[in-house]
Write an enzyme that holds these catalytic residues in place. Structure first.
Site, PDB file in Angstrom:
ATOM      1  N   GLU A 292       0.821  -1.220   0.000  1.00  0.00           N
ATOM      2  CA  GLU A 292       0.000   0.000   0.000  1.00  0.00           C
ATOM      3  C   GLU A 292       0.853   1.268   0.000  1.00  0.00           C
ATOM      4  O   GLU A 292       0.852   2.012   0.971  1.00  0.00           O
ATOM      5  CB  GLU A 292      -0.881   0.018   1.252  1.00  0.00           C
ATOM      6  CG  GLU A 292      -1.682  -1.230   1.456  1.00  0.00           C
ATOM      7  CD  GLU A 292      -2.437  -1.234   2.777  1.00  0.00           C
ATOM      8  OE1 GLU A 292      -1.877  -0.814   3.819  1.00  0.00           O
ATOM      9  OE2 GLU A 292      -3.598  -1.627   2.756  1.00  0.00           O
ATOM     10  N   PRO A 293       1.581   1.529  -1.080  1.00  0.00           N
ATOM     11  CA  PRO A 293       2.381   2.761  -1.101  1.00  0.00           C
ATOM     12  C   PRO A 293       1.532   4.005  -1.278  1.00  0.00           C
ATOM     13  O   PRO A 293       0.620   4.019  -2.106  1.00  0.00           O
ATOM     14  CB  PRO A 293       3.307   2.554  -2.306  1.00  0.00           C
ATOM     15  CG  PRO A 293       2.588   1.581  -3.178  1.00  0.00           C
ATOM     16  CD  PRO A 293       1.727   0.731  -2.304  1.00  0.00           C
ATOM     17  N   GLY A 294       1.807   5.031  -0.515  1.00  0.00           N
ATOM     18  CA  GLY A 294       1.150   6.325  -0.673  1.00  0.00           C
ATOM     19  C   GLY A 294       2.191   7.354  -1.065  1.00  0.00           C
ATOM     20  O   GLY A 294       2.302   7.755  -2.226  1.00  0.00           O
ATOM     21  N   TYR A 336       5.006  18.099  11.850  1.00  0.00           N
ATOM     22  CA  TYR A 336       6.049  17.094  12.102  1.00  0.00           C
ATOM     23  C   TYR A 336       7.470  17.650  12.063  1.00  0.00           C
ATOM     24  O   TYR A 336       8.421  16.882  12.194  1.00  0.00           O
ATOM     25  CB  TYR A 336       6.013  15.987  11.026  1.00  0.00           C
ATOM     26  CG  TYR A 336       4.672  15.438  10.670  1.00  0.00           C
ATOM     27  CD1 TYR A 336       3.919  14.707  11.596  1.00  0.00           C
ATOM     28  CD2 TYR A 336       4.166  15.597   9.392  1.00  0.00           C
ATOM     29  CE1 TYR A 336       2.699  14.180  11.242  1.00  0.00           C
ATOM     30  CE2 TYR A 336       2.937  15.060   9.031  1.00  0.00           C
ATOM     31  CZ  TYR A 336       2.207  14.366   9.968  1.00  0.00           C
ATOM     32  OH  TYR A 336       1.002  13.828   9.608  1.00  0.00           O
ATOM     33  N   CYS A 363      -1.933  33.520  10.123  1.00  0.00           N
ATOM     34  CA  CYS A 363      -1.731  34.193  11.408  1.00  0.00           C
ATOM     35  C   CYS A 363      -1.361  33.180  12.468  1.00  0.00           C
ATOM     36  O   CYS A 363      -2.218  32.771  13.276  1.00  0.00           O
ATOM     37  CB  CYS A 363      -3.000  34.927  11.820  1.00  0.00           C
ATOM     38  SG  CYS A 363      -2.963  36.600  11.241  1.00  0.00           S
TER      39      CYS A 363
HETATM   40  C1  LIG Z   1      -0.716   5.719   5.656  1.00  0.00           C
HETATM   41  C2  LIG Z   1      -0.843   4.300   5.306  1.00  0.00           C
HETATM   42  C3  LIG Z   1      -0.276   3.805   4.138  1.00  0.00           C
HETATM   43  C4  LIG Z   1       0.580   4.651   3.228  1.00  0.00           C
HETATM   44  O1  LIG Z   1       1.734   5.057   3.871  1.00  0.00           O
HETATM   45  P1  LIG Z   1       2.898   5.802   3.041  1.00  0.00           P
HETATM   46  O2  LIG Z   1       3.915   6.120   4.078  1.00  0.00           O
HETATM   47  O3  LIG Z   1       2.288   7.018   2.453  1.00  0.00           O
HETATM   48  O4  LIG Z   1       3.375   4.853   2.007  1.00  0.00           O
HETATM   49  C5  LIG Z   1      -0.496   2.494   3.812  1.00  0.00           C
HETATM   50  N1  LIG Z   1      -1.252   1.691   4.600  1.00  0.00           N
HETATM   51  C6  LIG Z   1      -1.814   2.139   5.734  1.00  0.00           C
HETATM   52  C7  LIG Z   1      -2.621   1.224   6.547  1.00  0.00           C
HETATM   53  C8  LIG Z   1      -1.624   3.445   6.135  1.00  0.00           C
HETATM   54  O5  LIG Z   1      -2.173   3.872   7.271  1.00  0.00           O
END
Ligand SMILES: *Cc1c(COP(=O)(O)O)cnc(C)c1O
Length: 443
Positions: A292-294, A336, A363
Site C-alpha cells: 500500500e504505497p502512498g 512534524y 496568522c
Molecule cells: C498511511 C498508510 C499507508 C501509506 O503510507 P505511506 O507512508 O504514504 O506509504 C499504507 N497503509 C496504511 C494502513 C496506512 O495507514
C-alpha cells in the site's frame, strides 16, 4: 548550480524550472499561485516500478495506492490505468474513487473507526475488501452485511510488534497503537477465531503496516516473519489458511539531501523473499502479497509553486521571506517538523547568496515552510518552487484564515491539465448559513 532535478524537471534556456516540459513561470501566469504541480510521468513511473518488480517475482500481488496521500479523481484515474488497487479510509475518499469510476472490486477500506454509514456505503458499492481494525467494527460489519444478505471479504489488521522509525526498528512484545489487533498478547489470534464464527465475513488474511518514510528493508522482513509464524499457527490450530498477506506501505522518499531511499524494487524483492522463504519452509501455499504505497507513489512527483511577497530582515538574527501560501497548503513542517528543499523557479541557475527562512501567510507563528534555506537574493514577485509536496499536502490542506485551497495541475509532455480548480471566494462561504434571527431586518 544546486537545483535538485528529479522526475522530468529541467532548467530551460531562460533559466526557468520546467516540469513535464512545462515552464513554471508560464504555469504561474496561467493558473496563479500557490499551485500544486504533479509530474504525471513520474507518478506513472513509480507505479510501474512497483508493478514490474512484483511481476518479476512470479507471485500474485496487488499494489494498492494509499489514496489518503493525495485523493483526487484524476489520481484515481491514473491508478486505474496503471493497474493499481486503491485504499480508502473515509466515505469522502471512497466517494472520490467511485465518482472517478475506479473498479470497485479493487477498493480496500481502512480505518479504525468506520461509521455504520461508511460501512453501508462501501457494502452497497461492492468494494473488494474491508481491513477490519477492531472487535466493534468486526461485529458491526458482519451485522450490516447480514442485513443486506451479503458476505464481504476482510483482512484483519494486526500490530505485529515491529515499529519502524525511518532508520531503525524496534521489535516490541506489545505495541501501543490505536490501530489493529495485537499479535503479541494473543488478541490477533482471538480476532481470527471470532471472524471465523461470523457468517457474513470471508477472511482472506491479515494486514500490517509498520510505519512511514522507511529507508530499510529489515522492518518489512521482521514483520513478514512474525505474520508468517502467525499464519502457520492459525492453520495448525484453527485449520484456516490465509490467501492474502498485506504488508502495508511506508516506503521512503528523498525530501532533502541526506535522505537515502532504496529503489522500489529492493523493497518489493525483500518482501517477496521473506514471504516465499517463510511460507515455503512451512509447506504453506504462497499467499498473494498486497502492498500500500502512498508517499512513494506521489510524494516527490509533486511541487508547490508560490509567489514571494514580503520579506523581513532582523539584522544578525534572520531574514524571513513570505510566500502566498504556507501551513494551509502544507501543514507538514508545522505538524512534524518536516524538511523541504526549494529553488527560485524563475532563476533556477542563479547562485545562492543568502540564507532565508520561508514563512507562510497564516496568522500563526508556527507557519514556517523551510528554515535556513540557501537561495539567490529574491524579490517580491519571484517564484519559489518547493519540491516533494505531492503526498500529504493537498490532502491535508485547510482553509485556516479562510485561505483558499490552491489548484492542482498535472503536467506531461509539455501539456498542463487542471485536475482541481482553485477555490473561489464563493466556495469559502458556500456552506455558511445566517439564521433568520441574525439577518438584518429587511426594509
Ligand atoms: C498511511 C498508510 C499507508 C501509506 O503510507 P505511506 O507512508 O504514504 O506509504 C499504507 N497503509 C496504511 C494502513 C496506512 O495507514
Amino acid at each position: 548550480m544546486s537545483t535538485y532535478l528529479h522526475g522530468t524537471s529541467q532548467i530551460n534556456d531562460k533559466g526557468h524550472l520546467t516540469i513535464g516540459g512545462c515552464d513554471l513561470t508560464d504555469l504561474a501566469k496561467e493558473y496563479g499561485t500557490p499551485l500544486y504541480i504533479v509530474d504525471e510521468a513520474f507518478v506513472r513511473q513509480r507505479a510501474r516500478e512497483f508493478v514490474e518488480a512484483f511481476r518479476a517475482t512470479g507471485l500474485k500481488f496487488q499494489v494498492a495506492y494509499a489514496s489518503k496521500a493525495f485523493s483526487v479523481m484524476a489520481m484515481c484515474a491514473i491508478a486505474e490505468q496503471e493497474n493499481l488497487s486503491l485504499d480508502v479510509v473515509s466515505d469522502g475518499e471512497l466517494y472520490t474513487a467511485l465518482q472517478a469510476g475506479f473498479p470497485v472490486e479493487r477498493i480496500h477500506f481502512h480505518g479504525n473507526n468506520k461509521t455504520p454509514e461508511e460501512i453501508n456505503m462501501a457494502i452497497d458499492a461492492g468494494i473488494g475488501c474491508f481491513v477490519v481494525d477492531n472487535f466493534v467494527e468486526m461485529s458491526l460489519l458482519n451485522a450490516l452485511a447480514a442485513d443486506k444478505g451479503k458476505t464481504v471479504n476482510v483482512l484483519l489488521r494486526i500490530t505485529p510488534g515491529v515499529e519502524a522509525h525511518t532508520h531503525d526498528f524496534i521489535s516490541t512484545g506489545q505495541q501501543d497503537s490505536k490501530f489493529g489487533f495485537d499479535l503479541g498478547n494473543g488478541t490477533a489470534f482471538r480476532a481470527i477465531e471470532e471472524t471465523l464464527k461470523l457468517g457474513n465475513l470471508n477472511l482472506l488474511g491479515v494486514h500490517s503496516h509498520i510505519g512511514s518514510q522507511i529507508f530499510e528493508v529489515d522492518g518489512f522482513g521482521m514483520a513478514v516473519d512474525k505474520v508468517a509464524k502467525f499464519a502457520v499457527k492459525v492453520r495448525d490450530e484453527l485449520g484456516k489458511t490465509f490467501s492474502v498477506i498485506n504488508v502495508g506501505g511506508g516506503f521512503g522518499i528523498r525530501y532533502v539531501e541526506g535522505d537515502s531511499p532504496l529503489p522500489l524494487s529492493t523493497y518489493v524483492n525483500a518482501i517477496a523473499d521473506a514471504i516465499i522463504s517463510n511460507f515455503t519452509a512451512a509447506n504453506y501455499p504462497t499467499p498473494e502479497i498486497w502492498i500500500e504505497p502512498g508517499r512513494s507513489m506521489v510524494g516527490d512527483a509533486g511541487t508547490t509553486l508560490y509567489t514571494i511577497g514580503t520579506h523581513k530582515e532582523i539584522p544578525g538574527v534572520r531574514k524571513y521571506i513570505a510566500v502566498d501560501g504556507g501551513m494551509t497548503d502544507n501543514p507538514r513542517p508545522a505538524l512534524y517538523g518536516s524538511k523541504y528543499e526549494a529553488v527560485l523557479a524563475n532563476r533556477a541557475n542563479a547562485a545562492n547568496e543568502e540564507t532565508v527562512t520561508v514563512a507562510g501567510k497564516a496568522c500563526e507563528s508556527g507557519d514556517m515552510l523551510i528554515w535556513d534555506l540557501e537561495l539567490p537574493k529574491s524579490e517580491s514577485g519571484d517564484l519559489l518552487a518547493v519540491f516533494c509536496t505531492g503526498a500529504y499536502n493537498y490532502a491535508m490542506a485547510s482553509n485556516y484564515n479562510r485561505i483558499r485551497r490552491p489548484a492542482v495541475v498535472f503536467v506531461k509532455d509539455g501539456e498542463a491539465s487542471l485536475v482541481v480548480k482553485r477555490e473561489t471566494l464563493e466556495d469559502i462561504v458556500v456552506n455558511d448559513v445566517i439564521p433568520q434571527r441574525l439577518r438584518k431586518a429587511s426594509v
